[in-house]
Design a protein around this motif. Structure first.
Motif, mmCIF file in Angstrom:
data_model
loop_
_atom_site.group_PDB
_atom_site.id
_atom_site.type_symbol
_atom_site.label_atom_id
_atom_site.label_comp_id
_atom_site.label_asym_id
_atom_site.label_seq_id
_atom_site.Cartn_x
_atom_site.Cartn_y
_atom_site.Cartn_z
ATOM 1 N N LYS A 257 28.150 38.826 37.226
ATOM 2 C CA LYS A 257 28.018 40.209 37.709
ATOM 3 C C LYS A 257 27.063 41.067 38.134
ATOM 4 N N GLU A 258 26.136 41.065 37.627
ATOM 5 C CA GLU A 258 24.873 41.457 38.016
ATOM 6 C C GLU A 258 24.527 40.962 39.920
ATOM 7 N N GLU A 259 24.334 39.644 39.622
ATOM 8 C CA GLU A 259 23.924 39.059 41.099
ATOM 9 C C GLU A 259 25.249 39.980 42.488
ATOM 10 N N CYS A 260 26.777 39.852 41.596
ATOM 11 C CA CYS A 260 27.615 40.484 42.749
ATOM 12 C C CYS A 260 27.182 42.308 42.704
ATOM 13 N N ASN A 261 26.524 42.577 42.127
ATOM 14 C CA ASN A 261 26.277 44.506 42.353
ATOM 15 C C ASN A 261 24.942 44.792 42.692
ATOM 16 N N LEU A 262 24.553 43.210 43.101
ATOM 17 C CA LEU A 262 22.674 43.325 44.099
ATOM 18 C C LEU A 262 23.272 43.162 45.721
ATOM 19 N N HIS A 263 24.598 41.892 45.448
ATOM 20 C CA HIS A 263 25.350 41.803 46.743
ATOM 21 C C HIS A 263 25.907 43.102 47.426
ATOM 22 N N GLN A 264 25.441 43.955 46.478
ATOM 23 C CA GLN A 264 27.301 44.257 46.489
ATOM 24 C C GLN A 264 28.883 45.103 46.945
ATOM 25 N N VAL A 265 28.983 43.165 45.578
ATOM 26 C CA VAL A 265 30.200 42.636 45.856
ATOM 27 C C VAL A 265 30.947 43.435 44.610
ATOM 28 N N PRO A 266 32.200 44.125 44.716
ATOM 29 C CA PRO A 266 32.491 44.788 44.020
ATOM 30 C C PRO A 266 33.125 43.891 42.989
ATOM 31 N N LEU A 267 33.548 44.641 41.241
ATOM 32 C CA LEU A 267 34.537 43.221 40.510
ATOM 33 C C LEU A 267 35.479 44.276 40.753
ATOM 34 N N ARG A 268 36.270 43.721 40.691
ATOM 35 C CA ARG A 268 38.665 43.785 40.751
ATOM 36 C C ARG A 268 39.062 43.776 39.750
ATOM 37 N N ARG A 269 40.461 43.446 38.863
ATOM 38 C CA ARG A 269 41.156 42.983 37.914
ATOM 39 C C ARG A 269 41.458 42.469 39.365
ATOM 40 N N ILE A 270 42.465 40.733 38.539
ATOM 41 C CA ILE A 270 43.253 40.434 39.391
ATOM 42 C C ILE A 270 44.640 40.978 39.669
ATOM 43 N N THR A 271 45.075 41.877 39.001
ATOM 44 C CA THR A 271 46.694 42.524 37.944
ATOM 45 C C THR A 271 46.842 43.840 39.341
ATOM 46 N N SER A 272 45.549 43.534 39.985
ATOM 47 C CA SER A 272 45.923 44.692 41.277
ATOM 48 C C SER A 272 46.350 43.925 42.648
ATOM 49 N N THR A 332 34.292 38.936 49.673
ATOM 50 C CA THR A 332 34.854 40.508 49.790
ATOM 51 C C THR A 332 34.458 40.668 48.149
ATOM 52 N N GLU A 333 34.906 40.519 47.552
ATOM 53 C CA GLU A 333 35.528 40.706 45.495
ATOM 54 C C GLU A 333 34.889 39.370 45.093
ATOM 55 N N MET A 334 35.187 40.009 43.742
ATOM 56 C CA MET A 334 34.973 38.601 42.510
ATOM 57 C C MET A 334 35.942 39.364 41.712
ATOM 58 N N LEU A 335 37.123 38.482 41.644
ATOM 59 C CA LEU A 335 37.742 38.812 40.781
ATOM 60 C C LEU A 335 37.705 38.448 39.106
ATOM 61 N N GLU A 336 37.976 39.131 37.961
ATOM 62 C CA GLU A 336 38.346 38.851 36.691
ATOM 63 C C GLU A 336 39.794 39.456 36.378
#
Length: 644
Positions: A257-272, A332-336
């Motif tokens: 998740k830190e790496e995603c923030n570093l590369h400006q890739v947002p985290l998003r809930r799969i439920t969305s 574009t996003e990492m899903l959790e």
């Protein structure tokens, strides 16, 4: 002045909040500089009656902060409800949560209330000094952590005139005071000092998701210090260092998740995405499923299935490292899920696979210029992957996507744009990546496509041997003799090390062969006929004999031969091959060799030598074979005209 009271009193009526919060990259801080009783603060607009109003209205807030000059009666009641191992008091039922009266940026406190990863930081007794480093400000302050609760209540101010300024209270919200952090010493940026320290009771937000990455430094600052590092230092000073974690999965996911923030890739809930995904996957494999989004044709959602933690981490890390690299599919996003576990990702949606693209042109063949452009983009993509210290290890026609551009090539055909995807079987080739993303397997865990070191000693041994790695057999006609399985079900780890980037080159060589000939390589041998395939690829001599027989054109054979060598060290790199085909006369020769005879311009050479007769008539043509005429060899001038 009057307003409706807020009945928030009992902690059990509110959602549970972790009072032992620690730093994490996804956390956001909402900050208010408050003025404590007795504090001398020379702030614009905060004098006279304005200061007195805030002191009176926020008195209960300061009394509710542990060890903050509490009145004797409140301190006694607070101590009765505070456990020894927890600093945060739970107010007794007859004492309501305190109110915070504030002035500007009122909606930000509602954001702090609604975001489970957000906290409110109250700073008092602030001292601002110059830092020894440019573009930084040194501060010391008392700080406390709180969580806003309930509704925001706006105040219609009755004050007019006098020395009352526009900085009077405009709203209030209830707070749950979580912890008195105490005195902190840290550094902030000049922009933070301007937005936070010069204005009392004005809300500001700080987080790692809205600062520049590691590649951007503050103007005038030391090259090794970034805005992100300064903001992170401030957050750690307030929240404390992250707790030591023993759960390896949580450690790896936190780093990811830190790496995603570093590369400006947002985290998003799969439920969305759940309600808008297609009912059935658009593509499906053993390791993942790919869904289209019904209301958005710009992205696809990929969910993981039977992938190990290492495979999931490897795929996401590879896509992050390759973000912005030409001809690579872009994440574009990492899903959790609701628990924070990584279960998928979203990517840019492309039109079709390379296999679909070539099949759709079966009735009107891909032009020579389109073939050259596709192969050039394949090599450029592989060059980018290898330069980032990675190997793909699963190149195929379905792991390359193609968009048809409206831009035209030299021959008037539409330009194809190619993108490599699917890094689930990728390999790290740089020791720093191998160490950083190593996941120690369970004792009874089975190896994936890339055997994973089981101990730290094995990890260090593996790093010392890079770029050579341990591997398992690869199934398919695109694989070299080094990774060819003994049988169709052979998954036993190979007894020898392999060079993963050289194996990529070999696989791409076979795909290039198929792309420009539009025929199946290796004389159409099925990938299940391992015996015949092994016979053909066991040495360079046999390989070259097949290339001489199957491929027309000296330059085309040379291109494929650069890739298909038995010894991995004899294969050219993607960078070398790319530079070779970009040489103008090589490019021209390849395009001419891939152009069908009927589409080639007529060759015009000097006339054949006359044997007499009126008007320079040609003599009889020499016969050969079954009466077929022997074509006269063109002169050097004729060759040049034909290649021009």
């Amino acid at each position: 002045m009057s307003w409706d009271d807020d009945e928030l009193r009992h902690p059990e009526e509110e959602p549970a909040v972790d009072v032992n919060v620690k730093f994490s990259p996804e956390r956001s801080l909402y900050i208010i500089r408050a003025i404590a009783p007795g504090e001398r603060a020379n702030l614009r607009g905060f004098t006279g009656q304005t200061k007195d109003v805030y002191m009176d209205f926020n008195a209960s807030l300061f009394e509710s902060i542990p060890d903050f000059n509490c009145s004797d009666s409140l301190a006694e009641s607070v101590s009765e409800t505070t456990s020894e191992d927890q600093q945060t008091p739970h107010p007794p039922p007859d004492i309501p949560y305190p109110r915070l009266y504030f002035s500007r940026n009122r909606t930000l406190l509602e954001n702090a209330r609604d975001d489970p990863n957000s906290l409110l930081v109250i700073l008092t007794n602030v001292q601002v000094d110059k830092s020894q480093e440019p573009e930084r400000i040194a501060i010391t302050a008392d700080s406390a952590l709180a969580k806003p609760l309930g509704a925001r209540h706006n105040i219609e101010s009755p004050w007019r005139g006098g020395d009352m300024s526009m900085e009077t209270p405009k709203a209030w919200m209830k707070l749950r005071v979580m912890r008195n952090v105490g005195r902190i010493e840290t550094e902030i940026t000049k922009e933070m000092e301007k937005e936070i320290m010069r204005k009392a009771y004005t809300t500001a937000r700080v987080g790692l998701d809205n600062v520049t990455g590691a590649e951007a430094t503050l103007e005038g600052a030391d090259e090794s210090v970034t805005e992100r590092e300064i903001v992170e230092g401030f957050m750690r000073a307030v929240l404390g260092p992250p707790e030591e974690e023993n759960d390896q999965t949580k450690i790896v996911l936190r780093k990811l998740k830190e790496e995603c923030n570093l590369h400006q890739v947002p985290l998003r809930r799969i439920t969305s995405y759940t309600e808008n995904l297609t009912t059935f996957p658009a593509a499906e494999g053993f390791f993942k499923q790919v869904y289209h989004v019904q209301n958005d044709d710009s992205v696809v959602v990929q969910t993981f299935r039977e992938m190990t933690l290492l495979q999931r981490v490897t795929e996401v890390v590879c896509l992050l490292k390759l973000r912005g690299i030409p001809n690579i599919g872009q994440i574009t996003e990492m899903l959790e899920d609701e628990t924070g576990d990584m279960i998928g990702l979203s990517m840019v949606r492309y039109q079709q696979t390379l296999k679909q693209y070539t099949h759709s042109h079966s009735h009107h063949r891909i032009t020579a210029h389109q073939k050259y452009h596709l192969i050039h983009e394949m090599l450029r993509a592989l060059q980018g992957i290898h330069e980032c210290g990675l190997a793909h290890r699963d190149l195929s026609e379905v792991n390359m996507m193609v968009n048809e551009s409206d831009e035209l090539l030299e021959d008037g055909s539409r330009m194809p744009l190619l993108y490599m995807i699917d890094f689930g079987k990728a390999t790290f080739c740089a020791s720093e990546d191998v160490r950083k993303w190593w996941v120690q397997p369970e004792e009874d865990a089975e190896d994936g496509p890339n055997p994973n070191p089981k101990t730290e000693k094995e990890l260090e041994d593996a790093c010392a041997k890079l770029p050579w790695v341990k591997g398992t057999p690869d199934h398919g006609y695109k694989m070299s003799i080094q990774t060819l399985p003994k049988s169709r079900v052979d998954t036993t780890p190979l007894p020898h090390m392999i060079h993963p980037q050289a194996e990529d080159v070999y696989s791409l060589g076979v795909i290039i062969w198929k792309t420009f000939t539009e025929t199946e390589p290796w004389q159409g041998i099925l990938d299940t006929d391992l015996k015949s395939l092994r016979h053909q690829i066991q040495d360079d001599y046999r390989i070259q004999r097949i290339l001489d027989k199957e491929i027309k054109g000296d330059f085309s054979r040379q291109l494929v031969s650069m890739c298909l060598k038995v010894n991995p060290l004899d294969r050219r790199t993607a960078d070398e091959i790319l530079k070779w085909i970009e040489t103008p006369h090589i490019m021209g020769a390849l395009i001419r060799e891939w152009t069908p005879e009927k589409d080639k311009p007529e060759r015009r050479g000097p006339p054949a030598r006359s044997t007499g007769g009126a008007g320079g008539d040609r003599g009889p043509v020499e016969k050969r074979g079954r009466g077929r005429p022997k074509r006269a060899a063109p002169t050097q001038g004729g060759l040049q005209n034909g290649l021009a």
